[in-house]
Design a protein around this motif. Structure first.
Motif, PDB file in Angstrom:
ATOM      1  N   GLU B  58      92.677  30.192 -22.675  1.00  0.00           N
ATOM      2  CA  GLU B  58      91.481  29.381 -22.912  1.00  0.00           C
ATOM      3  C   GLU B  58      91.054  28.659 -21.653  1.00  0.00           C
ATOM      4  OE1 GLU B  58      91.777  26.667 -26.150  1.00  0.00           O
ATOM      5  OE2 GLU B  58      92.501  28.237 -27.505  1.00  0.00           O
ATOM      6  N   ALA B  59      89.748  28.608 -21.422  1.00  0.00           N
ATOM      7  CA  ALA B  59      89.230  27.945 -20.223  1.00  0.00           C
ATOM      8  C   ALA B  59      88.056  27.061 -20.606  1.00  0.00           C
ATOM      9  CB  ALA B  59      88.807  28.991 -19.198  1.00  0.00           C
ATOM     10  N   PRO B  60      88.351  25.882 -21.161  1.00  0.00           N
ATOM     11  CA  PRO B  60      87.232  25.016 -21.554  1.00  0.00           C
ATOM     12  C   PRO B  60      86.410  24.560 -20.344  1.00  0.00           C
ATOM     13  CG  PRO B  60      89.358  23.893 -21.851  1.00  0.00           C
ATOM     14  CD  PRO B  60      89.659  25.293 -21.439  1.00  0.00           C
ATOM     15  N   LEU B  61      85.152  24.306 -20.609  1.00  0.00           N
ATOM     16  CA  LEU B  61      84.234  23.840 -19.565  1.00  0.00           C
ATOM     17  C   LEU B  61      84.685  22.459 -19.089  1.00  0.00           C
ATOM     18  CD1 LEU B  61      81.413  24.298 -18.177  1.00  0.00           C
ATOM     19  CD2 LEU B  61      80.427  23.075 -20.122  1.00  0.00           C
ATOM     20  N   TYR B 511      98.159  21.053 -15.059  1.00  0.00           N
ATOM     21  CA  TYR B 511      97.303  20.522 -13.997  1.00  0.00           C
ATOM     22  C   TYR B 511      96.222  21.545 -13.635  1.00  0.00           C
ATOM     23  CZ  TYR B 511      95.835  18.521  -9.554  1.00  0.00           C
ATOM     24  OH  TYR B 511      95.085  17.987  -8.550  1.00  0.00           O
ATOM     25  N   ALA B 512      96.639  22.806 -13.472  1.00  0.00           N
ATOM     26  CA  ALA B 512      95.697  23.844 -13.044  1.00  0.00           C
ATOM     27  C   ALA B 512      94.593  24.054 -14.068  1.00  0.00           C
ATOM     28  CB  ALA B 512      96.440  25.157 -12.803  1.00  0.00           C
ATOM     29  N   PHE B 513      94.946  23.995 -15.355  1.00  0.00           N
ATOM     30  CA  PHE B 513      93.958  24.290 -16.389  1.00  0.00           C
ATOM     31  C   PHE B 513      93.380  23.031 -17.021  1.00  0.00           C
ATOM     32  CE2 PHE B 513      96.146  28.215 -15.735  1.00  0.00           C
ATOM     33  CZ  PHE B 513      95.165  29.183 -15.897  1.00  0.00           C
ATOM     34  N   GLY B 514      93.915  21.880 -16.643  1.00  0.00           N
ATOM     35  CA  GLY B 514      93.349  20.617 -17.119  1.00  0.00           C
ATOM     36  C   GLY B 514      93.447  20.435 -18.615  1.00  0.00           C
ATOM     37  N   ARG B 515      94.489  20.951 -19.214  1.00  0.00           N
ATOM     38  CA  ARG B 515      94.625  20.799 -20.662  1.00  0.00           C
ATOM     39  C   ARG B 515      96.099  20.967 -21.042  1.00  0.00           C
ATOM     40  NH1 ARG B 515      95.711  25.770 -22.636  1.00  0.00           N
ATOM     41  NH2 ARG B 515      94.857  27.623 -21.621  1.00  0.00           N
ATOM     42  N   PRO B 516      96.458  20.539 -22.260  1.00  0.00           N
ATOM     43  CA  PRO B 516      97.836  20.775 -22.704  1.00  0.00           C
ATOM     44  C   PRO B 516      98.061  22.273 -22.847  1.00  0.00           C
ATOM     45  CG  PRO B 516      96.650  19.291 -24.202  1.00  0.00           C
ATOM     46  CD  PRO B 516      95.644  19.870 -23.274  1.00  0.00           C
ATOM     47  N   ASP B 517      99.293  22.714 -22.683  1.00  0.00           N
ATOM     48  CA  ASP B 517      99.564  24.142 -22.851  1.00  0.00           C
ATOM     49  C   ASP B 517      99.735  24.462 -24.326  1.00  0.00           C
ATOM     50  OD1 ASP B 517     101.896  22.452 -22.240  1.00  0.00           O
ATOM     51  OD2 ASP B 517     103.029  24.224 -22.859  1.00  0.00           O
ATOM     52  N   LEU B 519     100.770  27.877 -27.234  1.00  0.00           N
ATOM     53  CA  LEU B 519     101.672  29.024 -27.337  1.00  0.00           C
ATOM     54  C   LEU B 519     101.174  30.225 -26.528  1.00  0.00           C
ATOM     55  CD1 LEU B 519     102.976  29.026 -30.987  1.00  0.00           C
ATOM     56  CD2 LEU B 519     104.310  28.964 -28.865  1.00  0.00           C
ATOM     57  N   GLY B 520      99.880  30.474 -26.576  1.00  0.00           N
ATOM     58  CA  GLY B 520      99.324  31.639 -25.885  1.00  0.00           C
ATOM     59  C   GLY B 520      99.433  31.566 -24.374  1.00  0.00           C
ATOM     60  N   ASP B 521      99.832  30.419 -23.839  1.00  0.00           N
ATOM     61  CA  ASP B 521      99.927  30.254 -22.383  1.00  0.00           C
ATOM     62  C   ASP B 521     101.310  30.612 -21.854  1.00  0.00           C
ATOM     63  OD1 ASP B 521      97.345  29.176 -22.524  1.00  0.00           O
ATOM     64  OD2 ASP B 521      98.144  27.161 -22.853  1.00  0.00           O
ATOM     65  N   ALA B 522     102.256  30.857 -22.761  1.00  0.00           N
ATOM     66  CA  ALA B 522     103.642  31.014 -22.331  1.00  0.00           C
ATOM     67  C   ALA B 522     103.812  32.162 -21.341  1.00  0.00           C
ATOM     68  CB  ALA B 522     104.542  31.213 -23.550  1.00  0.00           C
ATOM     69  N   TYR B 554      91.365  35.606 -15.163  1.00  0.00           N
ATOM     70  CA  TYR B 554      90.495  36.008 -16.262  1.00  0.00           C
ATOM     71  C   TYR B 554      90.263  34.813 -17.182  1.00  0.00           C
ATOM     72  CZ  TYR B 554      91.395  40.974 -15.252  1.00  0.00           C
ATOM     73  OH  TYR B 554      91.465  42.198 -14.669  1.00  0.00           O
ATOM     74  N   ARG B 555      89.379  34.977 -18.083  1.00  0.00           N
ATOM     75  CA  ARG B 555      89.256  34.025 -19.169  1.00  0.00           C
ATOM     76  C   ARG B 555      89.127  34.801 -20.477  1.00  0.00           C
ATOM     77  NH1 ARG B 555      84.540  30.385 -20.044  1.00  0.00           N
ATOM     78  NH2 ARG B 555      85.313  30.745 -22.141  1.00  0.00           N
ATOM     79  N   LEU B 556      89.373  34.114 -21.592  1.00  0.00           N
ATOM     80  CA  LEU B 556      89.159  34.760 -22.880  1.00  0.00           C
ATOM     81  C   LEU B 556      87.666  35.016 -23.032  1.00  0.00           C
ATOM     82  CD1 LEU B 556      91.498  32.711 -25.243  1.00  0.00           C
ATOM     83  CD2 LEU B 556      91.750  35.117 -24.610  1.00  0.00           C
ATOM     84  N   PRO B 557      87.305  36.097 -23.682  1.00  0.00           N
ATOM     85  CA  PRO B 557      85.873  36.350 -23.884  1.00  0.00           C
ATOM     86  C   PRO B 557      85.215  35.160 -24.563  1.00  0.00           C
ATOM     87  CG  PRO B 557      87.181  38.244 -24.576  1.00  0.00           C
ATOM     88  CD  PRO B 557      88.147  37.151 -24.267  1.00  0.00           C
ATOM     89  N   ILE B 558      83.936  34.977 -24.246  1.00  0.00           N
ATOM     90  CA  ILE B 558      83.217  33.818 -24.769  1.00  0.00           C
ATOM     91  C   ILE B 558      82.770  34.094 -26.201  1.00  0.00           C
ATOM     92  CG2 ILE B 558      81.142  32.423 -24.462  1.00  0.00           C
ATOM     93  CD1 ILE B 558      81.465  33.110 -21.396  1.00  0.00           C
ATOM     94  N   LYS B 559      83.168  33.181 -27.091  1.00  0.00           N
ATOM     95  CA  LYS B 559      82.750  33.334 -28.488  1.00  0.00           C
ATOM     96  C   LYS B 559      81.414  32.636 -28.663  1.00  0.00           C
ATOM     97  CE  LYS B 559      87.041  32.220 -29.844  1.00  0.00           C
ATOM     98  NZ  LYS B 559      87.988  31.472 -30.621  1.00  0.00           N
ATOM     99  N   LEU B 560      80.370  33.431 -28.866  1.00  0.00           N
ATOM    100  CA  LEU B 560      79.042  32.831 -28.928  1.00  0.00           C
ATOM    101  C   LEU B 560      78.793  32.186 -30.284  1.00  0.00           C
ATOM    102  CD1 LEU B 560      77.062  35.580 -27.011  1.00  0.00           C
ATOM    103  CD2 LEU B 560      77.678  33.307 -26.189  1.00  0.00           C
ATOM    104  N   GLN B 561      79.484  32.622 -31.290  1.00  0.00           N
ATOM    105  CA  GLN B 561      79.273  32.031 -32.635  1.00  0.00           C
ATOM    106  C   GLN B 561      80.442  31.150 -33.010  1.00  0.00           C
ATOM    107  OE1 GLN B 561      76.532  31.989 -34.427  1.00  0.00           O
ATOM    108  NE2 GLN B 561      75.601  33.057 -32.721  1.00  0.00           N
TER     109      GLN B 561
END
Lengths: 354, 561
Positions: B58-61, B511-517, B519-522, B554-561
């Motif tokens: 996940e890569a939040p804005l 720190y790199a992703f600016g968010r808590p880790d 499970l999918g980040d393992a 990479y980032r996860l594909p953007i979910k538009l809906q």
């Protein structure tokens, strides 16, 4: 009165609860939502000093959906914010105001276009972030030269005097003698000039680990001293601090009283001002015995809220939570709600105010 | 106590746990009723080392942090006035300033407006520096074109599109008006760029033309920004933008080469300081106060000296030293200015001043690296006494990634009163007898007791309340378990523990992703850990390895809906 709070670190919990009253959206914001369409700013938040209490800084008393609204800490910036609404927004007396406003409008138009070019490519979770950024820009645009009246009479509304640039800094508690009345003026003018109907200021906060050394007060750490023995030196310092703060409260109340309102009364008559502290006057021998005792917390209310309250009396609140005071205020405000914060924290609107 | 169960299930922000645990469990339960304040739900913590694949995450804005804003205008405009000091606080993500979740507040947008207008005006006071082609050097149209191409690329951290360029030309004309000059047109352009979301946010839309199933590669320009903000806490430098322009930030090798270059540059200091100050939470040092009766020597001079020391230590280990985890955690040296010699029990050399930092070897057997610096010990203490609870919590959280569960709600706290005849350890032992608290405290307090040689301002002591300090403890729950005499022995065990290596990788991921880790980040964390191990635990190589993961590129594909 009990200044009720949630679980966890009591310093943080009380700061959250002072206006939050146990709800993720604080009481002032409930009022702001009810009045926001009638004013330029939905609400005004100011803070002096930094407060923590675990979990990082608490930047002000107001929250919306668990997210803090940061209080403005710089008195000059607070004035400029007011000036943005009341006047042109430029503080440069030589500026061509028309040109200044037109440039700002073009800029805002540009940015709105700028966002729209990629907004639709953002994920559904991200869109609201940009939408709120856009909304804030639109609000800014709406504020430009918005003011075209003077509801409080011939006041400084159309041309507030900017404070000296020596006050252009982030204020800490120890700066209060220099900055606090500037903040009080901004709050009073905002209410008197109809810029907003809801304003709040945090003096220090639930764990203000700052030194205070002015007038007859000498504390290395306000918070530490507040844990000290009320019968000896620490208690003396706390009394002096509260005496000083009382003077500042009186200044603000007198200021509101000095503004005539449209109905011939004063702005104070048509307002309610609430001042509280998290340091209860408990039966404990040391404040630390229960960490900032929430019981017997003094709360001072000024202004008759448009005639709903009778001033000049002391009310024994019978260990009710402060939620009941807020509920009474909500009703005086004309809000038809049954509770403020968690239902179990309410007994009903505080009696005896009318 | 339904609230207790609920809080536990939902988890708490790391920062909030500190207070709850450190203060909460030191007290006694009084059973005061009332609804609990519900903290916002946060994601769970991943177990590092899960055997899952390195995959997009996940890569939040994210909106620039205050430090990033200041560094960016410094590098973009050459103005180092740090205007973001006036901004609101940064939202924390995973323990680090990040602004990844909450929307920007209206007041902050006003701050952006004021800062942008002031910065534009300031930048134009030296027109030829910011626009060397300005008339009369060149024609207005040609110079504007050049400005939008060069400055625009740096401000947006990617080239402006044709449509954007055209819009800026129109804006320039508005700013210039009928009677204005080149600078007045440029002023509006610069002010607008500084308020554009492309400047204020780190927009990562990915390269949709190269989308794979469940994986969207970032563009080279987006990666230039990711690398730069991660490794130098500022906008991409010229080399990065050139590489991005040539689309040479796509393969792991290309990215690793740039990452190493950035980490060897002195500007990496901004990232190393920012990470370490937030990691061990010494950001509180700036406003730290101590009880004046107990510690009359603690004042502004010592505070400043401790801040300088912390930064000098981190700068040295990470940029000049070997940057190994072991050095960071066990170094027997530090950097002292005049006020610190006494604190560390050293003789001040002739000519020592408050402004000169000198590398000094600390008295044998007394200190071990970052966590025993006086600043770190002072921050993690009460105003008038040490706190084994807070110190134990910090080690559990920062080095072991093993947070004890939060304490029950409605807990009233009471820090044990000072007793001239009872050492801290014995006073704190008492509350561990309470079964309500012992569950978490039997884990944290013994770790904290190992640091009892450092008083509440970080000075080494052998006596506490008339008794010999007992700092003996035990390392448990690691592959380096065993008894230790004090913090120095504890740190030397922890420096070799695989749990600590993995925990550091987790914190750097946050720190790199600016968010808590989550499970999918393992898998991404595990991949970074491999590179860390291959370098014999040099921290910069952990960071390089992180930048070459699929999670980073990479980032996860953007979910538009």
């Amino acid at each position: 009165m009990i200044l009720q709070r949630g679980s966890g670190n009591p310093h943080r919990a009380t700061t959250l609860s002072a206006l939050g009253a146990g709800s993720p959206t604080s009481f002032d914001q409930v009022l702001a939502d009810a009045t926001k369409d009638t004013t330029s700013l939905a609400s005004l938040e100011l803070s002096i000093g930094f407060t923590t209490g675990g979990g990082g800084e608490v930047p002000g008393l107001s929250q919306r959906d668990d997210v803090f609204l940061q209080g403005e800490r710089n008195p000059v910036a607070a004035y400029r914010r007011l000036a943005n609404v009341l006047g042109s927004g430029t503080m440069d007396p030589t500026a061509d105001v028309g040109k200044f406003l037109s440039a700002r409008r073009s800029l805002l138009d540009f940015l709105k276009e700028d966002v729209s070019t990629f907004r639709n490519r953002l994920g559904s979770e991200e869109k609201p972030k940009l939408d709120l950024y856009l909304q804030a820009l639109r609000d800014l645009e709406g504020q430009l030269g918005d003011f075209d009246g003077d509801p409080a009479g011939a006041l400084q509304c159309s041309n507030p005097t900017e404070p000296d640039t020596s006050a252009d800094f982030i204020a800490r508690v120890n700066d209060m003698p220099v900055v606090n009345r500037l903040f009080m003026d901004v709050m009073a003018l905002s209410l008197a000039c109809g810029v907003t109907r809801v304003a709040s200021i945090m003096w220090g906060g639930g764990q203000s680990d700052e030194p205070v050394r002015f007038n007859d007060i000498s504390m290395n750490n306000w918070h530490s001293v507040s844990h000290g023995n009320p019968a000896t030196g620490p208690g003396e310092q706390m009394i002096r601090m509260h005496a000083y703060l009382s003077g500042e409260f009186v200044y603000f109340v007198e200021k509101l009283k000095s503004f005539p309102d449209a109905d011939g009364k004063t702005v104070l008559d048509n307002s309610v001002v609430v001042w509280g502290t998290q340091c209860g006057t408990s039966t404990q021998t040391a404040y630390a015995a229960e960490d900032h005792d929430r019981h017997n917390t003094p709360i001072i209310v000024a202004g008759s809220c448009g005639g709903a309250f009778t001033t000049g009396k002391v009310i024994d609140c019978d260990n009710r939570n402060h939620n009941d005071l807020y509920l009474a205020i909500a009703h005086a405000f004309g809000l038809n709600i049954d509770s403020v914060g968690p239902e179990s924290w309410n007994r009903g609107p505080l009696p005896g105010l009318a | 106590m339904p609230n207790a169960a609920k809080s536990r299930m939902r988890g708490l922000q790391a920062g909030a746990c500190l207070s709850l645990l450190a203060l909460g469990c030191e007290g006694t339960l009084t059973g005061v009723g009332g609804e609990g304040y519900e903290p916002p739900p946060t994601s769970g913590t991943a177990a590092p080392g899960d055997a899952t694949a390195d995959m997009p995450v996940e890569a939040p804005l994210r909106r620039l942090t205050r430090a990033q804003y200041d560094n960016t205008v410094r590098d973009l405009l050459g103005i180092d006035s740090n205007p973001a000091q006036d901004f609101g606080h940064d939202e924390e993500g995973g323990g680090f300033a990040s602004n990844y979740r909450a929307a920007v507040e209206p007041l902050q947008v006003e701050h952006y407006q004021r800062a942008a207008e002031a910065l534009a005006e300031q930048a134009l006071q030296n027109l030829t520096a910011i626009a060397p082609c300005a008339p009369p050097q060149g024609t207005e149209a040609a110079c504007l074109d050049e400005f939008l191409r060069d400055f625009g690329t740096r401000a947006y951290r990617r080239p402006l599109t044709a449509a954007e360029t055209e819009s800026y030309e129109q804006l320039f004309a508005t700013g210039k008006g009928d009677s204005g000059d080149f600078a007045s047109g440029l002023s509006l352009v610069i002010s607008t760029m500084l308020q554009s979301p492309h400047f204020l946010y780190r927009i990562e839309l990915g390269d949709s033309t190269a989308a794979e199933k469940d994986a969207l590669p970032l563009t080279s320009f987006e990666l230039a920004s990711r690398l730069s903000y991660f490794l130098q806490n500022t906008m991409p430098d010229k080399e990065l933008l050139v590489a991005a322009q040539a689309n040479e930030l796509q393969t792991p090798e290309q990215i690793a080469e740039q990452a190493r270059r950035l980490l060897e540059n002195p500007n990496a200091r901004d990232t190393f300081r920012s990470f370490h100050e937030q990691w061990v939470e010494v950001t509180a040092l700036a406003t730290l106060e101590k009880n004046a009766d107990t510690y009359p020597e603690f004042g502004a001079d010592l505070r400043t000296a401790l801040q300088d020391e912390f930064r000098a230590f981190v700068d040295y280990v990470m940029l000049e030293g070997d940057a190994r985890l072991e050095t960071l955690l066990t170094a027997d040296f530090t950097f002292a200015s005049a006020p610190l010699y006494d604190l560390y029990g050293l003789d001040a050399p002739d000519g020592a001043t408050a402004d000169t930092l000198t590398r000094v070897t600390l008295p044998a057997g007394q200190r071990a690296g970052l966590f025993t610096l006086a600043s770190v010990m002072a921050v993690h203490s009460h105003p008038d006494q040490t706190s084994p609870v807070i110190r134990g919590y910090i080690i559990s959280d920062k080095l072991l990634c093993d947070l004890p569960p939060p304490p029950p709600p409605n807990l009233e706290i009471e820090i044990p009163e000072l007793d001239p005849n009872l050492p801290t350890r014995e006073r704190f032992e008492q509350h561990r007898a309470d079964p309500t608290c012992s569950a978490c405290h039997q884990k944290m307090d013994p770790i904290g007791f190992a640091f009892e040689h450092y008083d509440a301002i970080g000075r080494y002591r052998t006596m506490d309340a008339g008794s010999q300090v007992d700092a003996s403890s035990e390392v448990v729950g690691t592959d380096q378990d065993g008894p230790v005499q004090d913090a120095v022995e504890m740190m030397s065990r922890l420096a070799q523990a695989s749990e600590v290596r993995s925990c550091l990788a987790t914190h750097w991921f946050r720190y790199a992703f600016g968010r808590p880790d989550k499970l999918g980040d393992a898998g991404t964390i595990a991949a970074a850990l491999k590179g860390f191990a291959a370098s014999d635990y040099r921290i910069p190589e952990l960071l390089v390895a992180l930048t070459t993961t699929k999670g980073f590129r990479y980032r996860l594909p953007i979910k538009l809906q």
